[in-house]
Each structure stands twice: as structure tokens, then as C-alpha cells.
Design a protein around this motif. Structure first.
Motif, PDB file in Angstrom:
ATOM      1  N   LEU A  48       0.580  -1.189  -0.009  1.00 29.16           N
ATOM      2  CA  LEU A  48      -0.184   0.149   0.223  1.00 29.16           C
ATOM      3  C   LEU A  48       0.980   1.437   0.016  1.00 29.16           C
ATOM      4  O   LEU A  48       0.157   2.660   0.239  1.00 29.16           O
ATOM      5  CB  LEU A  48      -0.902  -0.050   1.214  1.00 29.16           C
ATOM      6  N   ASP A  49       2.332   1.069  -0.573  1.00 23.88           N
ATOM      7  CA  ASP A  49       3.050   2.284  -0.688  1.00 23.88           C
ATOM      8  C   ASP A  49       3.804   3.096   1.148  1.00 23.88           C
ATOM      9  O   ASP A  49       2.706   4.415   0.838  1.00 23.88           O
ATOM     10  CB  ASP A  49       2.758   3.076  -1.960  1.00 23.88           C
ATOM     11  N   ASP A  54       4.390   5.694   9.534  1.00 24.78           N
ATOM     12  CA  ASP A  54       3.301   6.712   8.910  1.00 24.78           C
ATOM     13  C   ASP A  54       2.250   6.179   9.725  1.00 24.78           C
ATOM     14  O   ASP A  54       1.375   7.289  10.043  1.00 24.78           O
ATOM     15  CB  ASP A  54       3.228   6.978   7.743  1.00 24.78           C
ATOM     16  N   VAL A  55       1.963   5.210  10.057  1.00 25.99           N
ATOM     17  CA  VAL A  55       0.547   3.989  11.419  1.00 25.99           C
ATOM     18  C   VAL A  55       1.074   4.267  11.702  1.00 25.99           C
ATOM     19  O   VAL A  55      -0.003   3.675  12.770  1.00 25.99           O
ATOM     20  CB  VAL A  55      -0.082   3.368   9.921  1.00 25.99           C
ATOM     21  N   SER A  67      -4.588   3.689   4.828  1.00 24.18           N
ATOM     22  CA  SER A  67      -3.963   3.687   4.038  1.00 24.18           C
ATOM     23  C   SER A  67      -3.743   3.192   2.842  1.00 24.18           C
ATOM     24  O   SER A  67      -2.859   3.619   1.728  1.00 24.18           O
ATOM     25  CB  SER A  67      -2.802   1.990   4.159  1.00 24.18           C
ATOM     26  N   SER A  68      -5.136   2.868   2.431  1.00 25.13           N
ATOM     27  CA  SER A  68      -5.779   3.019   0.912  1.00 25.13           C
ATOM     28  C   SER A  68      -6.349   4.553   0.915  1.00 25.13           C
ATOM     29  O   SER A  68      -5.748   4.760  -0.754  1.00 25.13           O
ATOM     30  CB  SER A  68      -6.746   1.821   1.226  1.00 25.13           C
TER      31      SER A  68
END
Length: 172
Positions: A48-49, A54-55, A67-68
Motif C-alpha cells: 500500500l506504499d 506513517d501509521v 493506507s488505502s
């Protein structure tokens, strides 16, 4: 052996023959049950790049959707417009918000779209495809993160109505 792939260039569907490049980058499905949970988690985020950093601060239940959305922002063709993104994110928040439910616990019905936008619908559709594929990959990887129920995350009518309000200049 070549594989035929289909992709979209803007709004036009294109076909191409591609030589698969699997090398050692992706383990076979038979190996997935033997991978550590962290490995499966990292594979999902890589697809999901998204970086794990980041999460990390997000609730685990929001990682797949966030992420999507990030993937959509980075890879959408044509690029996602700001009001489409705002409508999508506001829709997600409102669908999760318990105040958007009536006293009986049922979701309030949304009014019909007063201003339908084909471009917004296309952006929402692109995101739905990304989210669907992310959910399927998450399931295939034995759910390293909880899979969301899409009806609790997105409602097309609500997203279109929010987009219409944003186009009129309303802020949320």
C-alpha cells in the motif's frame, strides 16, 4: 511466460503483456502462514506504499483505510481532487461517529444527491477498488490488521452530498 495485465490510463482501459518479476521479493502463498505477524504487516504496508512510521500512531482498526487513502493520493489517475478527498475523509469520520446514528442505533438515511459529480464518483470508485484490494490482501496475509466493514467506512450517497456541499463552499 508473459501475463496480460489491464490498467487504466486516465479514463481509458489499456492492456499490456508483462514478464512476471517475482524473484525473491514476494513469498508464495504457501509460506504466508509461516511468516511472523510483523512480516505480514510490513508486506501489507509495503504493497500500500505506506511506511510503518506513517501509521504507528493510528488505531489499528484505521490502518487499512488510512493506507488505502494514502495510496489513492499517491497513485490515482487522474489525480484525486482536494474536494473529493475531503468528502471521502469526512464520509469516513461521519460513518464512524456514533452521533450519526439515531436513538434506535440505525444509521440516519441520507438525502438523495442534489449535485451528482461524475468526477467525484470516479475518485470514490478508485478508492473503493484500492480499499477492496487492500482488504483482500489483508485477508490473504492472515489479517495482520483488522479488516474494516466497508459499509461502516463509506456511503456513496453521503460522499456525493458532502462533495456537493464542499463545491458550494461549505467547510466541515
Amino acid at each position: 511466460k508473459k501475463v496480460e495485465e489491464y490498467d487504466r490510463q486516465r479514463l481509458k482501459l489499456t492492456a499490456s503483456s508483462v514478464e512476471p518479476d517475482i524473484k525473491d521479493s514476494v513469498p508464495g502463498l504457501s509460506l504466508v502462514p509461516f511468516l511472523e505477524a510483523e512480516q505480514r504487516y510490513n508486506m501489507l504496508l509495503f504493497a500500500l506504499d505506506t511506511n510503518t512510521s506513517d501509521v504507528r500512531s493510528l488505531p489499528e482498526s484505521d490502518i487499512l483505510i488510512a493506507s488505502s487513502v494514502r495510496y489513492l493520493i499517491n497513485h490515482a489517475e487522474p489525480a484525486v481532487q482536494m474536494n473529493h478527498l475531503k468528502a471521502l475523509l469526512c464520509c469516513w469520520v461521519l460513518q464512524k461517529n456514533p452521533l450519526s446514528k439515531s436513538k434506535s442505533g440505525e444509521r440516519r438515511p441520507t438525502k438523495s444527491c442534489s449535485m451528482f459529480s461524475l468526477q467525484a464518483a470516479h475518485s470514490f470508485c478508485q478508492w473503493q477498488c484500492v480499499a477492496r484490494d487492500a482488504i483482500v490482501l489483508n485477508y490473504t496475509l492472515l489479517e495482520p490488521v483488522p479488516s474494516p466493514h466497508i459499509h461502516e467506512v463509506f456511503c456513496g450517497t453521503l460522499a456525493q452530498n458532502l462533495h456537493g456541499e464542499l463545491q458550494k463552499g461549505k467547510n466541515f
